[in-house]
Design an enzyme around this catalytic site. Structure first.
Site, PDB file in Angstrom:
ATOM      1  N   GLY A  38      30.232  21.511 -78.294  1.00 44.90           N
ATOM      2  CA  GLY A  38      29.644  22.062 -79.508  1.00 44.90           C
ATOM      3  C   GLY A  38      28.564  23.059 -79.169  1.00 44.90           C
ATOM      4  O   GLY A  38      28.553  23.662 -78.099  1.00 44.90           O
ATOM      5  N   CYS A  39      27.634  23.207 -80.066  1.00 49.72           N
ATOM      6  CA  CYS A  39      26.525  24.142 -79.872  1.00 49.72           C
ATOM      7  C   CYS A  39      25.724  23.761 -78.633  1.00 49.72           C
ATOM      8  O   CYS A  39      25.350  22.604 -78.466  1.00 49.72           O
ATOM      9  CB  CYS A  39      25.636  24.102 -81.113  1.00 49.72           C
ATOM     10  SG  CYS A  39      24.125  25.048 -80.927  1.00 49.72           S
ATOM     11  N   PHE A  40      25.435  24.733 -77.776  1.00 44.98           N
ATOM     12  CA  PHE A  40      24.709  24.394 -76.547  1.00 44.98           C
ATOM     13  C   PHE A  40      23.317  23.866 -76.809  1.00 44.98           C
ATOM     14  O   PHE A  40      22.780  23.095 -76.027  1.00 44.98           O
ATOM     15  CB  PHE A  40      24.705  25.517 -75.507  1.00 44.98           C
ATOM     16  CG  PHE A  40      24.504  26.929 -75.961  1.00 44.98           C
ATOM     17  CD1 PHE A  40      23.669  27.278 -77.003  1.00 44.98           C
ATOM     18  CD2 PHE A  40      25.173  27.954 -75.302  1.00 44.98           C
ATOM     19  CE1 PHE A  40      23.492  28.599 -77.393  1.00 44.98           C
ATOM     20  CE2 PHE A  40      25.009  29.283 -75.673  1.00 44.98           C
ATOM     21  CZ  PHE A  40      24.158  29.604 -76.726  1.00 44.98           C
TER      22      PHE A  40
END
Length: 181
Positions: A12-14
């Protein structure tokens, strides 16, 4: 100081991976970036379009004498859903896929073994779809993405998505977390 190793993980989003991983004892640094694509030096905007093939990832520099690769993977699998293809919560697209880009054959064997074990034991209702691939090239994300949650805890996305992950790590992996409030 002992020799460090690297792990490159996408889930997902880092920003959502970076903050919890930074809390672990033995983690020396966490760098947000991009891996697994076919375009050289991609920008955040290009990766977000989903056309470069890259995943948002973090590269974790860790001391294997303090935390093993397998232990990092346990945290990684606990803080994202490895059963959803190209999606994590509100984030949809191949850039948000679950992925482990291994650096060595030993890492590949460890992650594949752990995935098999989790699938067989039914940890998740659905099969794990995490991509397991050799790391080709890691591109460091733009500076404003580094330590993002630390710098922007009140940003709406961060304020909703990241605290539950931090709480989970602090509770489930209490013995591996640096001293926090």
């Amino acid at each position: 100081m002992s020799d460090t190793e690297r792990a490159t993980l996408g889930g997902g989003c880092f920003w959502c991976l970076e903050a919890p991983m930074k809390e672990l004892v033995g983690v020396e640094s966490v760098t947000s970036g991009y891996a697994g694509g076919h375009v050289e030096n991609p920008t955040y905007e290009e990766v977000c379009e989903g056309t470069t093939g890259h995943a948002e990832v973090i590269q974790v520099e860790f001391d294997p004498e303090k935390i093993s690769f397998a232990e990092l993977l346990e945290v990684f699998f606990a803080i994202h859903d490895p059963t959803t293809e190209d999606r994590q919560g509100p984030d949809v697209g191949s850039q948000y896929r679950s992925a482990v880009f291994y650096h060595t054959e030993a890492q590949r064997e460890t992650v594949e073994s752990l995935i098999d074990e989790m699938n067989e034991s039914g940890v998740y209702d659905d099969d794990i779809v995490t991509e397991v691939a050799p790391l080709d090239t890691f591109y460091e994300a733009e500076e404003y993405h580094q330590d993002y949650y630390e710098k922007n805890p009140d940003q709406p996305y961060c304020a909703v998505q990241i605290p539950p992950k931090l709480e989970k790590v602090r509770e489930k992996f209490e013995g591996k977390v640096r001293g926090v409030n």
